[in-house]
Design a protein around this motif. Structure first.
Motif: not given
Ligand SMILES: [Zn+2]
Length: 160
Positions: A32-34, A78-80, A115-119
């Protein structure tokens, strides 16, 4: 440094792992380039042995370089995972590979992070996206409004 758990050490006492895992070691392709991984994963984990398994739990923080899907603004997400926990079997079909007394935690982290990456990353909740008419309006309103404002009139009177 990969996230290795030395099972010999673990027999004696629980282990605490704290530090940073280089983004290269994490080896995640977001597709995902975003959403880009540019900074190391910070972790603070406790690992204990529970019978034929390991229990790892703790906190994971991974700053992501994102682009807002609505307004295209770059921002840091910030993926936490504040309460991450993972049960890692050492026996049976699902058992984790053991290399030189060590189990690598990285694959387990990788799976949960994926699984937690923002879609659909957004720079802020409810981002309105690109509002071209508004941007134009602002530019026009700016100088015009200033000239006609009461403050300017007062200044003009003072000067002349
Ligand atoms: Zn936005």
């Amino acid at each position: 440094m990969p996230l290795l758990i030395n099972l010999r050490h673990l027999e004696k006492h629980d282990l605490t792992l704290e530090g940073e895992l280089p983004v290269g070691d994490l080896d995640i392709d977001t597709r995902d380039e975003m959403v880009q991984l540019v900074k190391p994963l910070r972790h603070c984990l406790e690992v204990q042995q529970l019978g034929d398994a390991l229990l790892a739990r703790g906190k994971l923080v991974l700053p992501l370089a994102c682009e807002c899907v609505r307004c295209l603004k770059p921002f840091e997400f910030r993926l936490e995972l504040a309460d991450w926990a993972c049960h890692i079997p050492l026996e049976g079909e699902e058992k984790a590979p053991i290399v030189g007394d060590c189990v690598d935690l990285t694959p387990f982290l990788r799976e949960d992070i994926l699984l937690e990456l923002p879609q659909h990353p957004l720079c802020k909740p409810g981002c309105g996206g690109l509002k071209k008419p508004n941007v134009g309006k602002k530019k026009k309103v700016g100088p015009g409004a200033t000239k006609n404002s009461p403050a300017w009139s007062a200044l003009d009177k003072l000067k002349f």
